[in-house]
Motif scaffolding. Structure first.
Motif, PDB file in Angstrom:
ATOM      1  N   SER A  33       0.858  -1.193   0.000  1.00 21.26           N
ATOM      2  CA  SER A  33       0.000   0.000   0.000  1.00 21.26           C
ATOM      3  C   SER A  33       0.894   1.242   0.000  1.00 21.26           C
ATOM      4  CB  SER A  33      -0.894   0.000   1.245  1.00 21.26           C
ATOM      5  OG  SER A  33      -0.091   0.126   2.419  1.00 21.26           O
ATOM      6  N   ALA A  34       0.292   2.392  -0.225  1.00 22.02           N
ATOM      7  CA  ALA A  34       1.058   3.642  -0.262  1.00 22.02           C
ATOM      8  C   ALA A  34       1.787   3.863   1.066  1.00 22.02           C
ATOM      9  CB  ALA A  34       0.133   4.816  -0.563  1.00 22.02           C
ATOM     10  N   LYS A  35       1.140   3.531   2.173  1.00 18.10           N
ATOM     11  CA  LYS A  35       1.768   3.705   3.493  1.00 18.10           C
ATOM     12  C   LYS A  35       2.992   2.791   3.645  1.00 18.10           C
ATOM     13  CE  LYS A  35       0.307   4.404   8.237  1.00 18.10           C
ATOM     14  NZ  LYS A  35      -0.792   4.383   9.186  1.00 18.10           N
ATOM     15  N   GLN A  36       2.882   1.556   3.182  1.00 17.57           N
ATOM     16  CA  GLN A  36       4.014   0.630   3.246  1.00 17.57           C
ATOM     17  C   GLN A  36       5.145   1.104   2.343  1.00 17.57           C
ATOM     18  OE1 GLN A  36       2.462  -3.260   2.307  1.00 17.57           O
ATOM     19  NE2 GLN A  36       1.608  -3.545   4.355  1.00 17.57           N
ATOM     20  N   LEU A  37       4.800   1.543   1.150  1.00 11.98           N
ATOM     21  CA  LEU A  37       5.833   2.027   0.229  1.00 11.98           C
ATOM     22  C   LEU A  37       6.568   3.235   0.806  1.00 11.98           C
ATOM     23  CD1 LEU A  37       3.952   1.632  -3.168  1.00 11.98           C
ATOM     24  CD2 LEU A  37       5.829   0.211  -2.308  1.00 11.98           C
ATOM     25  N   ASP A  38       5.823   4.143   1.436  1.00 11.83           N
ATOM     26  CA  ASP A  38       6.456   5.296   2.079  1.00 11.83           C
ATOM     27  C   ASP A  38       7.381   4.853   3.204  1.00 11.83           C
ATOM     28  OD1 ASP A  38       5.210   7.098   0.403  1.00 11.83           O
ATOM     29  OD2 ASP A  38       3.584   7.561   1.820  1.00 11.83           O
ATOM     30  N   ASP A 100      20.087   1.759  -3.735  1.00  7.57           N
ATOM     31  CA  ASP A 100      19.663   2.585  -4.877  1.00  7.57           C
ATOM     32  C   ASP A 100      18.781   1.786  -5.836  1.00  7.57           C
ATOM     33  OD1 ASP A 100      20.941   4.856  -3.933  1.00  7.57           O
ATOM     34  OD2 ASP A 100      22.758   4.523  -5.122  1.00  7.57           O
ATOM     35  N   SER A 101      19.113   0.519  -6.027  1.00  7.14           N
ATOM     36  CA  SER A 101      18.311  -0.346  -6.889  1.00  7.14           C
ATOM     37  C   SER A 101      16.918  -0.553  -6.284  1.00  7.14           C
ATOM     38  CB  SER A 101      19.013  -1.685  -7.085  1.00  7.14           C
ATOM     39  OG  SER A 101      18.222  -2.565  -7.817  1.00  7.14           O
ATOM     40  N   ALA A 102      16.848  -0.733  -4.971  1.00  6.94           N
ATOM     41  CA  ALA A 102      15.553  -0.896  -4.301  1.00  6.94           C
ATOM     42  C   ALA A 102      14.729   0.385  -4.431  1.00  6.94           C
ATOM     43  CB  ALA A 102      15.761  -1.257  -2.837  1.00  6.94           C
ATOM     44  N   LEU A 103      15.372   1.542  -4.303  1.00  4.84           N
ATOM     45  CA  LEU A 103      14.667   2.814  -4.467  1.00  4.84           C
ATOM     46  C   LEU A 103      14.135   2.962  -5.897  1.00  4.84           C
ATOM     47  CD1 LEU A 103      17.042   5.093  -2.379  1.00  4.84           C
ATOM     48  CD2 LEU A 103      14.652   4.552  -1.834  1.00  4.84           C
ATOM     49  N   ARG A 104      14.911   2.506  -6.863  1.00  2.00           N
ATOM     50  CA  ARG A 104      14.470   2.544  -8.260  1.00  2.00           C
ATOM     51  C   ARG A 104      13.253   1.640  -8.434  1.00  2.00           C
ATOM     52  NH1 ARG A 104      14.474  -0.969 -11.751  1.00  2.00           N
ATOM     53  NH2 ARG A 104      16.034  -2.262 -10.763  1.00  2.00           N
ATOM     54  N   ARG A 105      13.297   0.432  -7.835  1.00  2.00           N
ATOM     55  CA  ARG A 105      12.156  -0.476  -7.921  1.00  2.00           C
ATOM     56  C   ARG A 105      10.910   0.127  -7.268  1.00  2.00           C
ATOM     57  NH1 ARG A 105      16.007  -3.989  -6.254  1.00  2.00           N
ATOM     58  NH2 ARG A 105      14.951  -4.433  -4.290  1.00  2.00           N
ATOM     59  N   LEU A 106      11.121   0.871  -6.179  1.00  2.00           N
ATOM     60  CA  LEU A 106      10.005   1.566  -5.537  1.00  2.00           C
ATOM     61  C   LEU A 106       9.367   2.557  -6.511  1.00  2.00           C
ATOM     62  CD1 LEU A 106      11.168   2.316  -1.900  1.00  2.00           C
ATOM     63  CD2 LEU A 106       8.887   1.593  -2.554  1.00  2.00           C
ATOM     64  N   ASP A 107      10.205   3.329  -7.193  1.00  2.00           N
ATOM     65  CA  ASP A 107       9.716   4.330  -8.140  1.00  2.00           C
ATOM     66  C   ASP A 107       8.980   3.685  -9.313  1.00  2.00           C
ATOM     67  OD1 ASP A 107      10.775   6.359  -6.586  1.00  2.00           O
ATOM     68  OD2 ASP A 107      12.623   6.517  -7.762  1.00  2.00           O
ATOM     69  N   GLU A 108       9.420   2.501  -9.703  1.00  2.00           N
ATOM     70  CA  GLU A 108       8.834   1.829 -10.863  1.00  2.00           C
ATOM     71  C   GLU A 108       7.679   0.896 -10.500  1.00  2.00           C
ATOM     72  OE1 GLU A 108      12.168  -0.019 -12.786  1.00  2.00           O
ATOM     73  OE2 GLU A 108      13.045   1.910 -13.363  1.00  2.00           O
ATOM     74  N   GLY A 109       7.366   0.791  -9.216  1.00  4.19           N
ATOM     75  CA  GLY A 109       6.251  -0.057  -8.794  1.00  4.19           C
ATOM     76  C   GLY A 109       6.584  -1.529  -8.721  1.00  4.19           C
ATOM     77  N   GLU A 110       7.862  -1.871  -8.712  1.00  6.48           N
ATOM     78  CA  GLU A 110       8.280  -3.274  -8.677  1.00  6.48           C
ATOM     79  C   GLU A 110       8.725  -3.725  -7.290  1.00  6.48           C
ATOM     80  OE1 GLU A 110      11.452  -3.473 -11.488  1.00  6.48           O
ATOM     81  OE2 GLU A 110      10.199  -2.870 -13.168  1.00  6.48           O
TER      82      GLU A 110
END
Length: 152
Positions: A33-38, A100-110
């Motif tokens: 969810s958005a809260k978890q992603l944040d 950084d890769s995890a942050l990129r995956r966050l941005d891409e929804g993966e």
């Protein structure tokens, strides 16, 4: 000096303590969810900040001057400690790339989804290892294949 793995765990624990609020993602919520992603975004950024801060401290210590112990044994011990410290920082440098890769995956929804099976990685696994890219089962299979190819 702390062990290398212990140092990584301490830095991650420090990052978790730096998070504002008492929120911890749970299994009773909608997955990613958005809260978890944040939560995971802030956690990853705090973890990266803590690693960079530790690296800066090491760099400052190195710049303060060479090892000047008079006793050869003390000097050898200090050089060994510095070698371990530098290897730890190199390992953490590689960890920053994974963050950084995890942050990129966050941005891409993966983020939170296994790169092998496409299944949810699981909240508890992500809390323990926020840079995880595979479910426990997929990671175990990957490690078995690596071990077999190494043994050949």
């Amino acid at each position: 000096m702390a062990t290398i793995l212990g140092d990584d765990i301490d830095i991650l624990a420090k990052a978790k303590r730096a998070l504002d609020g008492d929120y911890t993602p749970g299994d009773d919520e909608e997955y990613m969810s958005a809260k978890q992603l944040d939560y995971f975004r802030v956690l990853l950024l705090e973890w990266k900040k803590a690693i960079l801060s530790a690296a800066e401290t090491t760099l400052q210590s190195l710049q303060d001057g060479p090892i000047r112990e008079a006793d050869l044994n003390d000097r050898a011990s200090s050089e060994t400690d510095w070698g371990i410290e530098l290897r730890t920082r190199d390992r953490q440098r590689k960890l920053i790339a994974k963050i950084d890769s995890a942050l990129r995956r966050l941005d891409e929804g993966e983020y939170g989804w296994c790169e092998v099976t496409g299944e949810p990685i699981g909240i508890n696994r992500l809390i323990a290892r926020p840079i995880a890219t595979m479910t426990v089962e997929a990671q175990q299979a990957h490690e078995r294949r690596e071990k077999i190819s190494r043994d050949d």
